[in-house]
Write a protein that holds these residues in place. Sequence first.
Motif, PDB file in Angstrom:
ATOM      1  N   PRO A 148       0.736  -1.341  -0.188  1.00 29.73           N
ATOM      2  CA  PRO A 148      -0.146   0.082   0.094  1.00 29.73           C
ATOM      3  C   PRO A 148       0.805   1.169   0.191  1.00 29.73           C
ATOM      4  N   ARG A 149       2.213   1.243   0.445  1.00 34.73           N
ATOM      5  CA  ARG A 149       2.741   2.480   0.466  1.00 34.73           C
ATOM      6  C   ARG A 149       3.309   2.652  -0.940  1.00 34.73           C
ATOM      7  N   LYS A 150       3.625   1.643  -1.871  1.00 31.53           N
ATOM      8  CA  LYS A 150       3.995   1.727  -3.084  1.00 31.53           C
ATOM      9  C   LYS A 150       3.167   2.223  -3.927  1.00 31.53           C
ATOM     10  N   LEU A 151       1.757   1.839  -3.778  1.00 38.42           N
ATOM     11  CA  LEU A 151       0.851   2.099  -4.304  1.00 38.42           C
ATOM     12  C   LEU A 151      -0.236   3.353  -4.165  1.00 38.42           C
ATOM     13  N   PHE A 152       0.715   4.103  -2.864  1.00 38.07           N
ATOM     14  CA  PHE A 152      -0.093   5.484  -2.713  1.00 38.07           C
ATOM     15  C   PHE A 152      -0.334   6.392  -3.654  1.00 38.07           C
ATOM     16  N   PRO A 153       0.629   6.629  -4.692  1.00 36.19           N
ATOM     17  CA  PRO A 153       0.487   7.437  -5.805  1.00 36.19           C
ATOM     18  C   PRO A 153      -1.146   7.296  -6.392  1.00 36.19           C
ATOM     19  N   ALA A 154      -1.509   5.973  -6.566  1.00 36.13           N
ATOM     20  CA  ALA A 154      -2.822   5.515  -6.898  1.00 36.13           C
ATOM     21  C   ALA A 154      -3.927   6.051  -6.322  1.00 36.13           C
ATOM     22  N   PHE A 155      -3.545   5.768  -4.990  1.00 35.45           N
ATOM     23  CA  PHE A 155      -4.732   6.237  -3.812  1.00 35.45           C
ATOM     24  C   PHE A 155      -4.619   7.749  -3.812  1.00 35.45           C
ATOM     25  N   ALA A 156      -3.639   8.415  -3.894  1.00 35.69           N
ATOM     26  CA  ALA A 156      -3.822   9.781  -3.926  1.00 35.69           C
ATOM     27  C   ALA A 156      -4.600  10.481  -5.322  1.00 35.69           C
ATOM     28  N   GLN A 157      -4.142   9.965  -6.298  1.00 38.17           N
ATOM     29  CA  GLN A 157      -4.870  10.294  -7.718  1.00 38.17           C
ATOM     30  C   GLN A 157      -6.424   9.845  -7.646  1.00 38.17           C
ATOM     31  N   ALA A 158      -6.789   8.841  -6.880  1.00 42.36           N
ATOM     32  CA  ALA A 158      -8.254   8.330  -7.023  1.00 42.36           C
ATOM     33  C   ALA A 158      -8.891   9.574  -6.086  1.00 42.36           C
ATOM     34  N   THR A 159      -8.283   9.837  -4.940  1.00 41.16           N
ATOM     35  CA  THR A 159      -8.738  10.887  -4.072  1.00 41.16           C
ATOM     36  C   THR A 159      -8.670  12.334  -4.344  1.00 41.16           C
ATOM     37  N   GLY A 160      -7.629  12.573  -5.242  1.00 41.76           N
ATOM     38  CA  GLY A 160      -7.843  13.818  -5.760  1.00 41.76           C
ATOM     39  C   GLY A 160      -6.718  14.924  -4.737  1.00 41.76           C
ATOM     40  N   ILE A 161      -5.913  14.092  -4.102  1.00 43.54           N
ATOM     41  CA  ILE A 161      -4.797  14.900  -3.281  1.00 43.54           C
ATOM     42  C   ILE A 161      -3.474  14.970  -3.816  1.00 43.54           C
TER      43      ILE A 161
END
Length: 347
Positions: A148-161
């Motif tokens: 989940p750390r390595k995939l955090f950029p995808a989380f940020a993109q999905a949530t707009g932060i």
Amino acid sequence: MPWSTFRQTLAAAGVAALTLSASAAALAQDALPIKFTLDWKFEGPSAGFLMAKQKGYFEEEGLDVSIDSGNGSSGAVTRVASGAYDIAMADVNSMIEFNASNPEQAMKAMFIVYNAPPFALFTLKESGIDSVEKMEGKTFGAPVFDSPRKLFPAFAQATGIDGDSVEWTSMDPALREPMLIRGDVDGISGFYFTSLLNLRGLGVGKEDLNIWQYRDAGLDLYGNGLIASPALMEENPEAVTGFLRAVVKGWQDVIADPEAGIDAVKERDPLIDEALELDRLMMAIENNVLTEEVKTQGMGGIDEARMQKAIDQVTYAFGIEDKPAVSDVFTSEFLPPQDERMLTATQ
């Protein structure tokens, strides 16, 4: 019964026992050795594999399977790539990243275990970080190999932060939750059923936490699955299918009787906290294994459209320029028939 007849009966029984013993030895000698590595320690979610071993399901398929604990999903990928192991329980997304950097060693997943990934972010409520927007400018912590750390950029993109505004601190896995509690980091990433229960063991309850699961942010990723060495897939396809058939049987047994699954885990690690690991296993079953997709389609397979969307999100997170096709990431050729892969919810 006359003594002579009794002696003849004993002799016949002895011959039969020797014959059975010889047959068992012959079967064991003919069994194909398979080295299998888990993604993590012997905990509740490893019960399906350990149950398959305990019940002899691998042996029924002509396989002599050894099961070792792991040190992380990324590490499980490299264990197979290096030739040290034949099959691994590993994060499919980490495998995609590995393939992009090592195309000459590219592998494919052949079975999905975590149909929904357990990726999550945690903050203490007392920190005031109660929305994704408030993560900006903060410091989060996790081991460098944490999925989940390595995939955090995808989380940020999905949530707009602004994901670039979040700083990351690395630590050993055992220090992740204590560092959050001490305030060394503002938040952590981890597997939901791992960090949540680790925090509980340190006196921090779910009611004291803010938790964001990646799937709730619109990331329709697949989680951990089984990957095998290309050589094993090519040279022994029947063995691969047999391995998967045994795994399904193990998970079917564990879902029907979770406590028996924990007994299988305890057999490998007598020091586990049985109640804690039962909770961890139930979380994994309910949130990650027995999803609606699995209930209707069976365990192990994928939805191609969903996998394509997941590949899009993963390639963005890892900055992969040459996006792989679904067929480069997953193969269904080794899956047992669908009717053999159906799971039933626990009562």
